[in-house]
Design a protein around this motif. Structure first.
Motif, mmCIF file in Angstrom:
data_model
loop_
_atom_site.group_PDB
_atom_site.id
_atom_site.type_symbol
_atom_site.label_atom_id
_atom_site.label_comp_id
_atom_site.label_asym_id
_atom_site.label_seq_id
_atom_site.Cartn_x
_atom_site.Cartn_y
_atom_site.Cartn_z
ATOM 1 N N THR A 294 0.814 -1.219 0.000
ATOM 2 C CA THR A 294 0.000 0.000 0.000
ATOM 3 C C THR A 294 0.848 1.269 0.000
ATOM 4 O O THR A 294 0.613 2.172 -0.810
ATOM 5 N N ASP A 387 -6.245 -2.632 -6.071
ATOM 6 C CA ASP A 387 -5.685 -3.472 -5.014
ATOM 7 C C ASP A 387 -6.369 -4.836 -4.978
ATOM 8 O O ASP A 387 -7.585 -4.931 -5.152
ATOM 9 N N GLU A 388 -5.599 -5.871 -4.747
ATOM 10 C CA GLU A 388 -6.116 -7.230 -4.500
ATOM 11 C C GLU A 388 -7.147 -7.664 -5.530
ATOM 12 O O GLU A 388 -8.199 -8.174 -5.186
ATOM 13 N N GLY A 541 -6.299 -8.626 2.290
ATOM 14 C CA GLY A 541 -5.899 -7.231 2.277
ATOM 15 C C GLY A 541 -6.269 -6.426 3.501
ATOM 16 O O GLY A 541 -5.584 -5.477 3.841
HETATM 17 MG MG MG Z 1 -2.882 -4.858 0.729
#
Ligand code: MG
Ligand code: ADP
Length: 680
Positions: A294, A387-388, A541
């Motif tokens: 991140t 993300d993810e 996450g």
């Molecule tokens: Mg993450």
């Protein structure tokens, strides 16, 4: 016959009407090429003519017999019977539903016929009921041979399917081979046309190491890789370079209690090189859970904002997006304008956000899929971070890149470690950055295994954790066939644990709606509950720094990579964390080996490699769920060499894929549409 033949509908074949094509469609056979790709799984041996005294009941035999008597009873329910003989005995051929006229033609009295079918024994006599083939002597070569055996469906028998497939396989147009002769020879492959013939007319289709099977695998891999590389070319177009400044990252890091790891710095540099280049960035950061992806993305975001652009950061779930939002607020303070948007954002607020986006009053928008709805228009979007999102396929990635616009860089982040052999097939259109080092302050998670019958030994340990204000994940095995069973097993567990720790337990299961799931997760995050029982894999996450114990039931049911991911839900904070793997008695040797690997390693990439080796690709639950399994013939364990070879081969192709030979390959494996190739 032309090449186009291969891509035409099966209804162009003789004898394929609406009814039959409906049946074939069930087997995903719609075009001629689908018949080519529908490989036989074995052969039926009809090659030898047996004497009647050699017959074995239950087996398929071919016989040459004299028709002696036809018997058509007038009574209903009695079958028609044709008695035949050879010099060694007699046999009855039985039909239940065939018309007399038809049978009289098929079985001319006192003439020899060839019959092939399964032999049974009834009333002290050999019988063949509804034989697969009956033919005159002069046509015997059609029957007396090895006949490929296909997986068929209701409504189609061997004879029918054969009449269709032979129209294709025996009439293949000569394809201009897209591989050259030397390459084929040097690498133990085979000419395209010959290969297809062999796959359908020998045992090659069953032999995954035969030249013809390998040729098919190589083609399939090349079609995939070519698609990805083409996608890449289309995305990596020219853009206006961005500026990066080392001081910006210092500014961001100033508010954090840690320094970047060498791995993080390396990846940041790779991203910076992309940002300042005049080609669009299309990159994925791969890094284990907790490796600190991140912050790397946020520093990049800051550089892009400082270059005068807007950025978007998207997460798969609301709760994860919220976490990113709060973290960003903390580190950016008032340096940039950031907003949060999800499907739940109120109308008024949403309208304001959309307005501010268009007027460039927002620098960074963080949220869920809502970020990419049609109505949302950025004024000057410079970077999209996702993300993810390991479920993003090639098509979605390509759509995403289009949506961003010409000057928009794209960065993906994933914690699903991919074995090396699979990299190209999964992320071949992207550049890859790996974070393979964990922040130094992390304590290694202690991993224990325990037989389920000794479960009582762990309650005191759990109790102690809760007394110390720690939190616990409890993962029940997923019963994939049934959400209900899934729920009931988790629910039982929930009640059992809730009795021991009243009011301290929450439950998440497969049948819960996303919103309800997030509610429970939030309760856990806010420490309103201490133990979270779940079946569905807990969202990747989300940072639960306070959780330091995870218990995984029936651990051997999970793939190693998946266990590793689950384990990664703890061990984010300062405290010592523990992962307890519970299993039933009687683990196989292989299962013991796998659990050992997990106990001894915390390197996601290493674990993914080992998992692939031990379980084989077909078994990797984790990969199937992430939609990664997209090969029909290729297997990265068995055909590892071909994966390497295809990768090298594709990277050396300099010609345009719109050339006939490549567009043929792409169309053949249904890839052409993804990148719009082949409208030649
Ligand atoms: Mg993450
Ligand atoms: P992931 O790679 O799984 O997305 P995160 O980015 O969520 O990991 O990072 C996990 C935790 O580690 C966060 O709390 C983050 O602030 C912290 N972190 C990130 N980088 C470092 C570092 N270099 N040193 C210490 N902690 C770090």
């Amino acid at each position: 016959m032309k090449k186009d033949f291969i891509f035409s509908e099966i209804t162009t074949l003789k004898g394929v009407g609406p009814q039959l094509s409906k049946y074939l469609k069930k087997k995903k056979i719609e075009k001629i090429k689908d018949i080519i790709l529908n490989l036989p799984y074995s052969e039926t041996d009809r090659s030898k003519i047996s004497k009647l005294n050699e017959l074995e009941v239950g087996k398929i035999h071919s016989i040459k017999v004299l028709v002696k008597k036809l018997n058509f009873p007038r009574l209903r329910n009695l079958p028609n019977k044709i008695t035949c003989e050879d010099e060694t005995g007699k046999i009855d051929i039985i039909y239940f539903n065939s018309r007399e006229g038809y049978l009289r033609k098929l079985f001319p009295l006192n003439e020899y016929v060839i019959i092939s079918g399964k032999v049974n024994f009834f009333n002290n006599k050999y019988q063949i009921t509804n034989p697969d083939y009956v033919t005159k002597l002069e046509n015997q070569s059609y029957v007396i041979k090895n006949i490929p055996k296909y997986n068929l469906t209701k409504g189609i028998n061997e004879k029918k399917y054969r009449s269709i497939s032979e129209q294709v396989i025996n009439n293949l147009p000569k394809i201009e081979d897209w591989l050259n002769e030397n390459f084929i020879k040097e690498n133990g492959l085979i000419d395209w046309n010959v290969g297809i013939q062999k796959l359908h007319n020998s045992k090659d289709a069953k032999d995954i190491n035969s030249k013809s099977y390998k040729r098919l695998v190589f083609d399939e891999l090349c079609a995939n890789f070519l698609t990805l590389l083409e996608n890449r070319k289309r995305i990596k177009k020219n853009k206006i370079p961005k500026k990066v400044n080392y001081n910006y990252s210092k500014e961001v890091l100033k508010n954090l209690p840690f320094r970047l790891t060498n791995s993080q710095i390396k990846v940041l540099n790779e991203i910076n090189d992309d940002l300042v280049s005049n080609k669009r960035m299309f990159r994925i950061i791969q890094g284990d859970v907790g490796s600190g992806k991140t912050i790397v993305s946020l520093i990049s975001i800051y550089n892009v904002i400082k270059s005068g652009y807007q950025c978007a950061l998207m997460s798969p779930t609301e709760i994860l997006a919220k976490q990113h939002y709060l973290f960003s607020k903390k580190i950016f303070k008032n340096k940039i304008n950031l907003e949060f948007l999800s499907g739940k954002t109120e109308y008024k607020k949403r309208k304001l956000i959309l307005n501010n986006l268009e007027n460039k009053k927002i620098d960074l928008l963080i949220g869920t899929h809502a970020l990419f709805q049609k109505k949302i228009n950025f004024n000057k979007l410079g970077l999209v971070v996702i993300d993810e999102q390991h479920k993003f396929g090639v098509k979605q990635r390509s759509d995403l890149a289009k949506k961003g616009g010409d000057n928009c860089d794209v960065l993906l982040m994933s914690a699903t470690p991919i074995p090396r052999t699979m990299m190209m097939s999964i992320y071949g259109d992207m550049d890859i950055s790996k974070i393979n080092e964990k922040p130094a302050n992390r304590k290694k998670i202690i991993t224990l295994t325990k037989p389920e019958k000794k479960i009582n030994e762990i309650w005191p340990f759990i109790k102690k954790q809760i007394e110390n204000n720690n939190q616990v994940f409890w993962v029940c095995p997923l019963i994939e066939e049934s959400k209900f069973l899934d729920y009931s097993s988790a629910n039982k567990k929930f009640e059992q644990i809730n009795k021991k720790f009243p009011n301290k337990v929450g439950l998440i299961h497969g049948a819960l709606e996303k919103d309800d799931k997030e509610k429970v997760l939030r309760k856990f995050l806010n420490k309103d509950i201490s133990i979270l029982v779940s079946t569905t894999v807990i969202e990747v996450g989300i940072d639960f720094p306070n959780a330091n114990l995870i218990i995984i039931e029936n651990a051997n049911k999970f793939g190693l990579a998946q266990l590793h991911q689950l384990r990664g839900r703890v061990g984010r904070g300062e405290k010592q964390s523990t992962c307890i793997l519970l299993f039933k008695d009687g683990l196989t040797k292989n299962a013991i080996k796998r659990l050992k690997i997990l106990k001894n390693s915390d390197d996601g990439f290493f674990i993914a490699e080992e998992d692939l080796k031990l379980r084989g690709f077909g078994d990797l639950i984790g990969y199937q769920q992430s939609g990664i399994k997209n090969f029909r013939f290729s297997d990265p364990v068995i055909h590892e060499d071909l994966f390497k070879l295809a990768e090298k081969y594709i990277q050396n192709i300099r010609e345009n894929v719109n050339q006939n030979k490549y567009s043929f390959l792409l169309k053949f494996f249904d890839k052409a549409e993804i990148i719009n190739v082949g409208e030649d």
